[in-house]
Design a protein around this motif. Structure first.
Motif, PDB file in Angstrom:
ATOM      1  N   VAL A   1       0.859  -1.183   0.000  1.00 33.60           N
ATOM      2  CA  VAL A   1       0.000   0.000   0.000  1.00 33.60           C
ATOM      3  C   VAL A   1       0.894   1.231   0.000  1.00 33.60           C
ATOM      4  O   VAL A   1       1.830   1.339   0.799  1.00 33.60           O
ATOM      5  N   ALA A   2       0.621   2.156  -0.911  1.00 35.99           N
ATOM      6  CA  ALA A   2       1.328   3.433  -0.943  1.00 35.99           C
ATOM      7  C   ALA A   2       0.284   4.536  -1.055  1.00 35.99           C
ATOM      8  O   ALA A   2      -0.648   4.428  -1.847  1.00 35.99           O
ATOM      9  N   TYR A   3       0.421   5.570  -0.246  1.00 39.54           N
ATOM     10  CA  TYR A   3      -0.556   6.668  -0.280  1.00 39.54           C
ATOM     11  C   TYR A   3       0.168   7.995  -0.430  1.00 39.54           C
ATOM     12  O   TYR A   3       1.364   8.120  -0.144  1.00 39.54           O
ATOM     13  N   THR A   4      -0.578   8.987  -0.884  1.00 43.95           N
ATOM     14  CA  THR A   4      -0.032  10.324  -1.077  1.00 43.95           C
ATOM     15  C   THR A   4      -0.400  11.213   0.101  1.00 43.95           C
ATOM     16  O   THR A   4      -1.581  11.337   0.449  1.00 43.95           O
ATOM     17  N   ARG A   5       0.601  11.810   0.678  1.00 44.44           N
ATOM     18  CA  ARG A   5       0.430  12.732   1.804  1.00 44.44           C
ATOM     19  C   ARG A   5      -0.522  13.878   1.429  1.00 44.44           C
ATOM     20  O   ARG A   5      -0.560  14.324   0.279  1.00 44.44           O
ATOM     21  N   ARG A   6      -1.282  14.339   2.392  1.00 47.28           N
ATOM     22  CA  ARG A   6      -2.154  15.501   2.161  1.00 47.28           C
ATOM     23  C   ARG A   6      -1.337  16.655   1.574  1.00 47.28           C
ATOM     24  O   ARG A   6      -0.166  16.863   1.916  1.00 47.28           O
ATOM     25  N   GLY A   7      -1.944  17.380   0.653  1.00 43.33           N
ATOM     26  CA  GLY A   7      -1.282  18.536   0.064  1.00 43.33           C
ATOM     27  C   GLY A   7      -0.512  18.248  -1.206  1.00 43.33           C
ATOM     28  O   GLY A   7      -0.034  19.181  -1.859  1.00 43.33           O
ATOM     29  N   PHE A   8      -0.402  16.955  -1.573  1.00 42.07           N
ATOM     30  CA  PHE A   8       0.420  16.584  -2.721  1.00 42.07           C
ATOM     31  C   PHE A   8      -0.368  15.679  -3.674  1.00 42.07           C
ATOM     32  O   PHE A   8      -1.372  15.077  -3.305  1.00 42.07           O
TER      33      PHE A   8
END
Length: 287
Positions: free
Chosen positions: A56-63
């Motif tokens: 699982v890979a997620y994108t940090r808020r703001g990006f």
């Protein structure tokens, strides 16, 4: 696109984190660096699921394609976002992998949320234990370095990002470890971040002290750092981790720059797979 809700902003709007979920088996959660998004893990997402791992890979808020609130770029909030990912997907016995800024999220999550759901942790080119030079952290980086970065981003964030990418991958007049296409790809990822997120996260990773967070970690830990890292110098980070994470396995990559998830992708993939599966990494002369 798949999203996980991670609370609301000050105006009551849902904050959604863009993520990908690949493969089946023991879960590995990849936390990207600044100022990119989860697509930076391209080569890991393409390889780790082949070895009995759910990645699982997620994108940090703001990006990237995640929500871009005006606030919430401190590490307590970012650690809570990580908790939302683990809880929503109901992941257990996770190997948490934090690259660069993402190493801070690993450290803060482990202390703030008691290491819930986590079996192992990995710090890759991480900003831990504490980057900023202070009276009680004399081996840190002088504050003027971060102030200069901030001013450059305020003046011309896109120009800054283009120059930053070269140091990130160790590109110089005589050294070209990545193609121009990789530099363009990285720039495009960074350009998708909001101005507020880019500045806020830079302040967070520069000024946050993770020393006490690290000392709460008791699960197996792996620290990986390139000894030619110009972005997060090894002497300020990797070499100091054993002062606060004494049981960690420390692996250095000879001649590797900051962005070793690209330049040393095969080596990194092997070490992440070995550690996630067995809790150890091979010892050989290929480093």
């Amino acid at each position: 696109m798949s999203y996980i809700k991670a609370g609301q902003d000050a105006n009551g709007n849902d904050i959604k984190l863009h993520y990908t979920d690949q493969g089946t088996g023991q879960p590995v959660v990849l936390i990207h660096g600044w100022p990119q998004n989860h697509e930076a893990w391209n080569y890991q997402l393409g390889e780790l699921p082949k070895h009995g791992l759910r990645v699982v890979a997620y994108t940090r808020r703001g990006f990237g394609n995640s929500s871009k609130p005006f606030e919430g770029y401190d590490y307590d909030t970012l650690a809570d976002d990580l908790k939302a990912v683990l809880d929503e997907l109901d992941l257990q016995n996770v190997t948490l992998v934090g690259f660069s800024m993402g190493g801070g999220e690993v450290a803060r999550y482990m202390s703030r949320h008691g290491g819930a759901r986590v079996a192992k942790v990995v710090f890759v080119s991480a900003v831990t234990p504490f980057l900023l030079k202070t009276d009680d952290n004399p081996d840190g980086v002088d504050k003027s370095v971060f102030e200069d970065m901030t001013q450059q981003m305020k003046d011309d964030r896109f120009g800054f990002l283009q120059a930053f990418g070269k140091d990130f991958y160790g590109v110089s007049t005589l050294s070209h470890p990545v193609s121009q296409a990789v530099l363009d790809w990285s720039f495009n990822m960074g350009s998708l971040g909001s101005q507020q997120a880019t500045l806020g996260c830079a302040k967070a990773f520069a000024e946050t002290d993770f020393r006490r967070d690290l000392e709460t970690i008791s699960v197996p830990a792996l620290v990986i750092h390139g000894d030619d890292d110009k972005t997060v110098p090894i002497k300020n980070s990797g070499d100091r981790m054993n002062q606060h994470l004494k049981h960690a396995t420390y692996v250095t990559y000879d001649g590797a720059p900051h962005g070793l998830f690209i330049t040393e992708k095969d080596k990194l993939n092997r070490d992440l797979i070995d550690f996630a599966v067995s809790g150890t990494v091979r010892s050989d002369d290929n480093r």
